[in-house]
Design a protein around this motif. Structure first.
Motif, PDB file in Angstrom:
ATOM      1  N   GLY A  89      14.364  -7.733 -12.719  1.00 45.46           N
ATOM      2  CA  GLY A  89      13.632  -6.642 -12.083  1.00 45.46           C
ATOM      3  C   GLY A  89      12.153  -6.951 -11.998  1.00 45.46           C
ATOM      4  N   TRP A  90      11.638  -6.966 -10.766  1.00 44.74           N
ATOM      5  CA  TRP A  90      10.225  -7.285 -10.588  1.00 44.74           C
ATOM      6  C   TRP A  90       9.602  -6.366  -9.556  1.00 44.74           C
ATOM      7  N   VAL A  91       8.353  -6.010  -9.795  1.00 44.22           N
ATOM      8  CA  VAL A  91       7.516  -5.397  -8.776  1.00 44.22           C
ATOM      9  C   VAL A  91       6.566  -6.491  -8.301  1.00 44.22           C
ATOM     10  N   ASP A  92       6.536  -6.744  -7.008  1.00 42.78           N
ATOM     11  CA  ASP A  92       5.703  -7.814  -6.464  1.00 42.78           C
ATOM     12  C   ASP A  92       5.176  -7.340  -5.109  1.00 42.78           C
ATOM     13  N   ARG A  93       4.027  -6.691  -5.117  1.00 40.38           N
ATOM     14  CA  ARG A  93       3.463  -6.101  -3.907  1.00 40.38           C
ATOM     15  C   ARG A  93       1.965  -6.388  -3.824  1.00 40.38           C
ATOM     16  N   ASP A  94       1.447  -6.333  -2.613  1.00 40.66           N
ATOM     17  CA  ASP A  94       0.003  -6.335  -2.399  1.00 40.66           C
ATOM     18  C   ASP A  94      -0.467  -4.896  -2.280  1.00 40.66           C
ATOM     19  N   LEU A  95      -1.594  -4.601  -2.917  1.00 41.79           N
ATOM     20  CA  LEU A  95      -2.177  -3.272  -2.869  1.00 41.79           C
ATOM     21  C   LEU A  95      -3.583  -3.351  -2.310  1.00 41.79           C
ATOM     22  N   VAL A  96      -3.830  -2.627  -1.234  1.00 38.58           N
ATOM     23  CA  VAL A  96      -5.161  -2.548  -0.645  1.00 38.58           C
ATOM     24  C   VAL A  96      -5.874  -1.351  -1.258  1.00 38.58           C
ATOM     25  N   ASN A  99       1.881   2.569   6.310  1.00 35.64           N
ATOM     26  CA  ASN A  99       0.876   1.719   5.656  1.00 35.64           C
ATOM     27  C   ASN A  99       1.250   1.547   4.192  1.00 35.64           C
ATOM     28  N   PRO A 100       2.351   0.857   3.910  1.00 36.51           N
ATOM     29  CA  PRO A 100       2.886   0.811   2.540  1.00 36.51           C
ATOM     30  C   PRO A 100       2.028   0.048   1.546  1.00 36.51           C
ATOM     31  N   ASP A 101       1.053  -0.736   2.029  1.00 32.80           N
ATOM     32  CA  ASP A 101       0.191  -1.485   1.108  1.00 32.80           C
ATOM     33  C   ASP A 101      -1.067  -0.718   0.732  1.00 32.80           C
ATOM     34  N   GLY A 102      -1.216   0.525   1.232  1.00 30.53           N
ATOM     35  CA  GLY A 102      -2.384   1.321   0.898  1.00 30.53           C
ATOM     36  C   GLY A 102      -3.502   1.252   1.924  1.00 30.53           C
ATOM     37  N   THR A 103      -3.270   0.534   3.025  1.00 34.83           N
ATOM     38  CA  THR A 103      -4.286   0.452   4.074  1.00 34.83           C
ATOM     39  C   THR A 103      -4.537   1.836   4.673  1.00 34.83           C
ATOM     40  N   ARG A 104      -5.801   2.128   4.968  1.00 32.92           N
ATOM     41  CA  ARG A 104      -6.147   3.373   5.633  1.00 32.92           C
ATOM     42  C   ARG A 104      -6.149   3.144   7.141  1.00 32.92           C
ATOM     43  N   PRO A 105      -5.409   3.940   7.908  1.00 31.62           N
ATOM     44  CA  PRO A 105      -5.371   3.729   9.359  1.00 31.62           C
ATOM     45  C   PRO A 105      -6.707   4.065  10.012  1.00 31.62           C
ATOM     46  N   HIS A 120      -3.608   6.311  -1.844  1.00 31.95           N
ATOM     47  CA  HIS A 120      -4.298   5.499  -2.850  1.00 31.95           C
ATOM     48  C   HIS A 120      -3.283   5.253  -3.964  1.00 31.95           C
ATOM     49  N   LEU A 121      -2.670   4.084  -3.955  1.00 39.24           N
ATOM     50  CA  LEU A 121      -1.431   3.862  -4.700  1.00 39.24           C
ATOM     51  C   LEU A 121      -1.625   3.204  -6.059  1.00 39.24           C
ATOM     52  N   ASP A 175      -0.710  14.927 -10.756  1.00 38.27           N
ATOM     53  CA  ASP A 175      -1.438  13.960  -9.938  1.00 38.27           C
ATOM     54  C   ASP A 175      -0.499  13.414  -8.874  1.00 38.27           C
ATOM     55  N   ILE A 176      -0.944  13.454  -7.633  1.00 38.66           N
ATOM     56  CA  ILE A 176      -0.063  13.137  -6.508  1.00 38.66           C
ATOM     57  C   ILE A 176      -0.769  12.211  -5.539  1.00 38.66           C
ATOM     58  N   SER A 177      -0.047  11.177  -5.101  1.00 46.27           N
ATOM     59  CA  SER A 177      -0.477  10.364  -3.979  1.00 46.27           C
ATOM     60  C   SER A 177       0.563  10.525  -2.872  1.00 46.27           C
ATOM     61  N   LEU A 178       0.110  10.788  -1.674  1.00 47.35           N
ATOM     62  CA  LEU A 178       1.034  10.846  -0.541  1.00 47.35           C
ATOM     63  C   LEU A 178       1.229   9.430  -0.017  1.00 47.35           C
TER      64      LEU A 178
END
Length: 370
Positions: free
Chosen positions: A241-248, A104-110, A163-164, A96-99
């Motif tokens: 160690g933390w992951v703290d991101r917004d995902l669209v 657009n690091p937050d998953g936004t579609r251009p 799609h992250l 399974d692969i996501s490019l």
């Protein structure tokens, strides 16, 4: 030395495939019982063969060359997700692969997708030119994908573009597996094997009859968190160690939604954490089926929610008597959302059967029908 995709918490595909798999270091020699030894051996023996790892590397190298030659080497990166990341894959598992899109690091579609892999049909043509066979191009789903195969290795790929959510949940399970390598993953693999053998989990069953591996892993992890056998990385308060991101997250039914992805990676700073309850694998298996049994009479009103650390009152209405395992990364989603009432009933019936076998002094092998 582990390497990460630039600007992300995600491991590069080479780091994932080249790292030491947790199964290769597990030994059943010091297991507390023959049942624990059986479960550990079952999990260890699922380790993919070395030639499978090499074939995956060859296929991903071919995919990477295709991406670089058609879209440049700097914008899009291969992010592996799913069971291969956290160690529940097999020789027959798809990749399974996501490019990941660095622009657009937050998953936004251009808005403009021409000349990028977001144009899946043109991307599929490039893959064909690179020697891949295309099984399907699915553009009308919440997560559009290309399903492809590398004829030279037999490796099958499901590819989406940016799609992250799969990359985030795989990272989360990867860090949880590192916390307890001889508990979470061996138990999850045993439960997955049981579900497959009892006709409860298989992509060939169709969504209404398939309790997915992802849903089973969430259920197992929530159970272990609720009995305090493992920490909950959503709730850990100490650690560096933390992951703290917004995902669209894109949706074909409405506007994109933004979800907070915040969890610990389990790298502690020496502060005392929650005291955990030691538990053997046999006790964990017995306890899992008891846990499911206690949920059954409440299934219409309770859901399994990892973010709160256990079962809790449902906040959304679903068909009566169907399971609700909340996706902790997209909390509006039910990880068992496709499962119908009859499959939910069968799941609980099979769990009762397994519990009865163990209560009568039967073996874990007997639970699997061996």
């Amino acid at each position: 030395m582990l390497e990460y995709i630039s600007g992300t918490p995600f491991l590069t595909w080479r780091s994932i495939l080249d790292r030491v798999d947790p199964r290769s270091t597990i030994s059943s020699r010091k297991a507390s019982s023959s049942s624990d030894a059986f479960i550990l051996d079952l999990y260890r023996n699922s380790l993919p063969l070395e030639f499978t790892r090499k074939d995956r590397c060859l296929t991903l190298e071919r995919l990477e060359r295709c991406i670089h030659s058609n879209y440049g080497a700097s914008r899009f990166a291969i992010s592996l997700f799913g069971s291969v990341v956290y160690g529940l894959d097999s020789d027959s598992s798809d990749s399974d692969i996501s490019l990941f899109d660095a622009e657009n690091p937050d998953g936004t579609r251009p808005i403009v997708t021409q000349g990028t892999p977001y144009d899946l049909r043109t991307f599929a043509d490039h893959l064909r030119s690179s020697g891949f066979s295309i099984k399907a191009v699915i553009t009308n789903a919440n997560t559009p994908i290309i399903s492809a195969k590398d004829p030279s290795t037999g490796i099958e790929l499901d590819i989406n573009v940016n799609h992250l959510n799969g990359s985030y949940n795989s990272l989360f399970f990867y860090h949880h597996g590192r916390l307890s390598p001889t508990l979470l993953l061996p138990l999850a693999f045993f439960i997955k094997t049981w579900a497959i053998q009892r006709g409860l989990s298989s992509s060939t069953l169709g969504s209404a009859r398939n309790v997915t591996s992802y849903a089973l892993l969430l259920l197992v992890l929530t159970y272990l968190v609720e009995i305090k056998a493992i920490e909950n990385l959503f709730q850990q308060r100490s650690g560096s160690g933390w992951v703290d991101r917004d995902l669209v997250v894109q949706s074909k039914k409405g506007p994109p939604l933004t979800w907070k992805q915040r969890f610990s990676t389990g790298r502690g700073d020496g502060l005392p954490g929650e005291e955990l309850v030691p538990i053997s694998l046999l006790q964990a298996v017995e306890g899992f089926y008891q846990y499911v049994g206690r949920w059954e009479p409440m299934v219409s009103t309770e859901m399994v929610c990892l973010r709160v650390g256990g079962r809790t009152k449902r906040t959304r209405v679903t068909p009566q008597a169907t399971m609700f395992v909340e996706d902790p990364f997209i909390t509006s989603k039910n990880a068992t959302g496709g499962v119908n009432a009859s499959t939910s009933l069968l799941f609980f019936q099979e769990a009762r059967r397994a519990k009865d076998i163990l209560n009568r002094g039967g073996s874990v092998q007997g639970v699997l029908g061996r």
